[in-house]
Design an enzyme around this catalytic site. Structure first.
Site, PDB file in Angstrom:
ATOM      1  N   ASP A   1      27.912  96.160  31.865  1.00 43.04           N
ATOM      2  CA  ASP A   1      27.361  95.296  30.809  1.00 43.04           C
ATOM      3  C   ASP A   1      26.080  95.863  30.200  1.00 43.04           C
ATOM      4  O   ASP A   1      25.307  95.153  29.582  1.00 43.04           O
ATOM      5  CB  ASP A   1      27.105  93.882  31.357  1.00 43.04           C
ATOM      6  CG  ASP A   1      26.343  93.891  32.677  1.00 43.04           C
ATOM      7  OD1 ASP A   1      25.873  94.972  33.091  1.00 43.04           O
ATOM      8  OD2 ASP A   1      26.221  92.820  33.287  1.00 43.04           O
TER       9      ASP A   1
ATOM     10  N   LYS B   1      15.926  91.764  42.536  1.00 41.70           N
ATOM     11  CA  LYS B   1      15.531  90.417  42.077  1.00 41.70           C
ATOM     12  C   LYS B   1      14.407  89.801  42.915  1.00 41.70           C
ATOM     13  O   LYS B   1      14.590  88.787  43.591  1.00 41.70           O
ATOM     14  CB  LYS B   1      16.759  89.507  42.028  1.00 41.70           C
ATOM     15  CG  LYS B   1      17.876  90.121  41.192  1.00 41.70           C
ATOM     16  CD  LYS B   1      18.961  89.196  40.767  1.00 41.70           C
ATOM     17  CE  LYS B   1      19.888  89.857  39.769  1.00 41.70           C
ATOM     18  NZ  LYS B   1      21.014  90.610  40.290  1.00 41.70           N
TER      19      LYS B   1
ATOM     20  N   ASP C   1      20.891  94.637  29.131  1.00 40.57           N
ATOM     21  CA  ASP C   1      22.053  94.089  29.845  1.00 40.57           C
ATOM     22  C   ASP C   1      22.548  92.952  28.962  1.00 40.57           C
ATOM     23  O   ASP C   1      21.851  91.962  28.773  1.00 40.57           O
ATOM     24  CB  ASP C   1      21.595  93.564  31.209  1.00 40.57           C
ATOM     25  CG  ASP C   1      22.721  92.882  31.981  1.00 40.57           C
ATOM     26  OD1 ASP C   1      23.673  92.394  31.353  1.00 40.57           O
ATOM     27  OD2 ASP C   1      22.643  92.835  33.218  1.00 40.57           O
TER      28      ASP C   1
END
Ligand code: GDD
Ligand code: MG
Length: 361
Positions: free
Chosen positions: A112, A163, A219
């Site tokens: 993506d 993250k 993204d």
């Protein structure tokens, strides 16, 4: 040289578009996201591309013959029987990656990601430092939804944190890698995250380097980011290939229109608009910061801003759609309806106003 594209994942964050096809086959700038990537890989000398798939395999397989012929490259599918995460698919495809690969190198791409794909620069840098892996890295304002990287001044990565809850750095993993084949033996044949289980160890052992990605990066796996990516790719076209952009008295800023689309001269288009094949845009329409996928009809005097209209949808007259709304495939919107901040499922007919945030209908 080989490449593996991580095509799996359910693409839930790009619903309702991914109800029609897997995320990599959703068009971005009028061609499937996957096509941008395959084009770039072929350009840098990749001869075989492995698509690591676990979602709607039949839809993917149909596309493969087309892409092979178009780009004269061998494309194979490596299909998981259970989702193997972002590293497991590399281990599953080991035999394909090492076979007939004298340079012993392979690219890995998240499916993506959109950028200018300067893969030649990644290759050059990787060969120079001569360690197991190189990650393209870039800077973002909010790194919390990405893998964050800490590196020294030579580019050697010291730590990789996926993250993070707290701010550590705004240098993030772009989701584009180049590896030596020896790296594959680090991965077990079971669901494994490259970001959480493999990169931190490679970093600790001094085997992972960063290379700062030149040009834009996005993204595009979520509607808001997909629209932001649209702004970036149009700006990149303006810099590098301005002739592909639309021109005319009714065009404002950067706009890309497929040659088969019919645009009324009294419709005002732009900035940051992409119009796909076979679309019809009627008199008095105003389009800003939006994307019309193939076969969309926008009837007279409607206004679309910050939204994506899915394949073959028909929007009535005097309609207003805004606020990162997304219509799936074949949505029919009645005249004079207002839609704000909403996702409309495929094949729905919308006959009344939708004011509320995040409505899914
Ligand atoms: N084959 C296969 N199997 N592919 C998978 C699987 C799986 O089980 N799970 C995820 N993928 C694919 C997705 O389709 C996507 O191409 C890629 O792996 C990364 O998954 P995402 O779900 O898009 O992850 P992300 O966007 O939250 O985070 C990743 O990308 C960021 C950059 O956009 C991470 O790599 C982050 O570190 C990175 O910063
Ligand atoms: Mg992603």
């Amino acid at each position: 040289m080989k490449a593996l594209i991580l095509v799996g994942g359910y693409g839930t964050r790009l619903r309702p578009l991914t109800f029609k096809c897997p995320k990599p086959l959703v068009e971005f700038a009028n061609k499937p996201i996957l096509m941008h990537q395959i084009e770039a890989l072929v350009k840098v000398g990749v001869q075989e591309i492995i698509l690591a798939i676990n979602y709607q395999p039949d839809t993917m397989k149909e596309q493969i013959n087309k892409l092979q012929d178009l780009y004269k490259v061998k494309i194979i599918c490596s299909q998981e029987t259970e989702p193997l995460g972002t590293a497991g698919p590399i281990r599953l495809a080991k035999d394909h990656i090492i076979k007939d690969n004298p340079e012993g190198l392979f690219f890995v791409l998240n499916s993506d990601i959109i950028c200018e794909f300067p893969l030649d620069k990644l290759l050059q840098f990787h060969k120079q430092h001569n360690h197991e892996g190189t990650i393209f890295v870039n800077e973002v304002d909010d790194p919390s939804k990405y893998g964050v990287i800490l590196a020294d001044e030579t580019g050697r990565i010291k730590d990789f944190i996926e993250k993070p809850q707290e701010f550590i750095s705004n240098k993030i993993n772009s989701g584009l890698y180049l590896f030596n084949v020896s790296m594959i033996d680090r991965i077990p044949l079971k669901p494994t995250s490259i970001e959480r289980e493999i990169f931190p160890i490679m970093a600790k052992e001094g085997q992972l380097y960063q290379y700062i990605l030149p040009g834009f990066w996005k993204d595009v796996g979520q509607p808001k980011d997909y629209l932001a990516g649209t702004v970036l790719i149009l700006e990149s076209y303006k810099t590098h290939t301005p002739d592909v952009l639309a021109k005319g008295n009714n065009i404002v800023g950067n706009v890309l229109i497929d040659a088969s689309a019919q645009i009324d001269p009294n419709a005002v288009i732009g900035p940051n608009v992409i119009i796909g094949p076979d679309c019809q845009v009627k008199e008095g329409v105003r389009l800003k910061n939006c994307v019309l996928l193939k076969g969309v009809i926008i009837n007279a005097n409607s206004w679309i801003n910050e939204s994506i209209i899915g394949w073959s949808s028909t929007i009535g007259k005097w309609v207003r759609i805004e606020g990162v709304s997304v219509c799936g495939e074949d949505v029919q919107v009645k005249d004079e309806v207002y839609i704000n901040q909403s996702f409309i499922l495929p094949h729905r007919g919308i006959t009344s106003n939708i004011y509320n945030k995040n409505t899914v209908i």
